[in-house]
Design a protein around this motif. Structure first.
Motif, short mmCIF file in Angstrom:
data_model
loop_
_atom_site.label_atom_id
_atom_site.label_comp_id
_atom_site.label_asym_id
_atom_site.label_seq_id
_atom_site.Cartn_x
_atom_site.Cartn_y
_atom_site.Cartn_z
N LEU A 197 0.82 -1.17 0.25
CA LEU A 197 0.22 -0.09 0.05
C LEU A 197 0.81 1.29 -0.04
N GLY B 101 2.36 -0.42 4.08
CA GLY B 101 2.16 -1.64 4.55
C GLY B 101 2.48 -2.61 3.41
N TYR C 197 -2.12 -2.45 8.36
CA TYR C 197 -1.99 -2.50 6.79
C TYR C 197 -1.00 -3.56 6.34
N GLN D 175 -7.81 -3.91 3.87
CA GLN D 175 -6.36 -2.92 3.92
C GLN D 175 -6.57 -1.67 3.36
N LYS E 4 -9.28 0.42 5.18
CA LYS E 4 -8.72 0.91 6.48
C LYS E 4 -8.03 2.19 6.29
N ALA E 5 -7.01 1.96 5.12
CA ALA E 5 -5.95 3.06 4.92
C ALA E 5 -6.58 4.40 4.27
#
Ligand code: KG4
Ligand code: ZN
Length: 332
Positions: free
Chosen positions: A143, A156, A206, A251, A254-255
């Motif tokens: 990411l 991540g 992440y 993920q 979330k990010a």
């Protein structure tokens, strides 16, 4: 004018760019690895050696220019397979030395992200900064926060397998050829993504993981007959693909929320996956995020992305690297 060379894994590629515009971008795939079910590093470097001058000459010819029109020679410095990287980097370095051109070493994973900045014509919209890029290839899953083309930060990455590796290894278990990602994609289109349940990792910070998932697919398949696998191939492929996409997007969501990005991009070989492309488009629509999906030719390994990375280094006078040497573990 930039001549770019990419040879980090099993594709030999050369491109010519005039600034951000791609004049040619040729890729020669190595078929030899199919019979082994994965990339054989020694075979890959030998095949690069056989093809590299042909591909570079063809890229120049296709762009309607000669080496004398070129100002910079860019190449993939790493990460990748050392033998493969050595062929491309030594070719680039020798050519630059002989022709008195400036050399620009490029990071392969940064290049995948920067493919989004290639001016690809009429419908092209440059991504609005900053944005988040999910980079998914055969060797990496990352990411990346893109603040500008020269300021990329990894938020991540995977702690074991890459997403492409998960696709390829599951495909192998199903008896499909290498690379299995595109084949799973094809079969998945006719299957039910909810037909089978496997373990799906959802780690903190992440981080991605695919080894538990891969083992759960393996244990499940070991209990089934060949006939069952053959009869349920489409459902198995669709379920495998859905699980990989679900753990990637867990993920990503979330990010996106925690960093409040307004745009989401995908990059790397797995970004060619139709399920992932659709899921990302849908997610962006639901959340009102800008969505950046690369053209197919810029998803898998290609030299145009190496050229665009060099373009930004040239623009910003980043032309004196610590080293020009190929590095299989080049830090991001
Ligand atoms: O970026 P890439 O060309 O090479 C590396 O830098 O590794 O990525 C290759 C990976 C392979 O694992 C391949 O199976 C996967 O990308 N891939 C796909 C698709 N096309 C390529 N995976 C899923 N669906 C696809 N359509
Ligand atoms: Zn790649």
């Amino acid at each position: 004018m930039i001549l770019a060379i990419e040879s980090s894994c099993d594709d030999t590629s050369a491109a010519v760019l005039s600034g951000r515009k791609v004049l040619s971008n040729l890729v020669s795939n190595q078929e030899i690895h199919k019979q082994f079910g994965g990339v054989m590093p020694e075979m890959a470097s030998r095949a690069h050696l056989e093809k590299i001058s042909i591909v570079v000459n063809a890229a120049l010819e296709y762009a309607n220019c000669s080496i004398s029109n070129i100002d910079y020679i860019a190449y993939t410095q790493g990460p990748g397979l050392i033998g493969s990287l050595l062929v491309g980097s030594n070719f680039a370095r020798a050519l630059a030395y002989a022709q008195e051109k400036e050399l620009v070493p490029v990071h392969h994973m940064q290049a995948h992200v920067l493919a989004h900045f290639i001016n690809s014509g009429a419908n092209y919209h440059e991504p609005e900064l900053p944005f988040l890029c999910l980079t998914v290839s055969g060797g990496h899953t990352q990411l990346v926060a893109v603040n500008n083309p020269l300021e990329l930060t990894v938020l991540g990455s995977t702690i074991d397998d890459a997403a492409g590796e998960a696709f390829d290894k599951c495909a192998k278990m199903l008896g499909l050829d290498y690379p299995g990602g595109p084949l799973i994609d094809q079969f998945a289109k006719k299957g039910n993504p909810k037909a089978f349940q496997f373990s799906c990792s959802k780690l903190d910070e992440y981080r991605f993981s695919f080894s538990g998932f891969k083992t759960s697919v393996l244990y499940f398949l070991q209990k089934q007959s060949k006939e069952f696998i053959e009869e349920n191939k489409a459902d198995l492929c669709a379920s495998i693909q859905a699980h990989i996409i679900e753990s990637l997007l867990f993920q990503v969501k979330k990010a996106m929320k925690e960093y409040r990005f307004k745009g989401l991009a995908i990059a790397g070989g797995v970004s060619a996956n139709s399920g992932l492309r659709n899921a990302v488009q849908e997610l962006c629509k639901q959340n009102n995020w800008n969505c950046y999906i690369p053209k197919f030719e810029y998803c898998t390994d290609n030299a145009a992305m190496v050229g665009i990375s060099a373009y930004y280094k040239i623009q910003n006078q980043q032309l004196k690297p610590e080293s020009y040497q190929a590095n299989p573990r080049l830090p991001f």
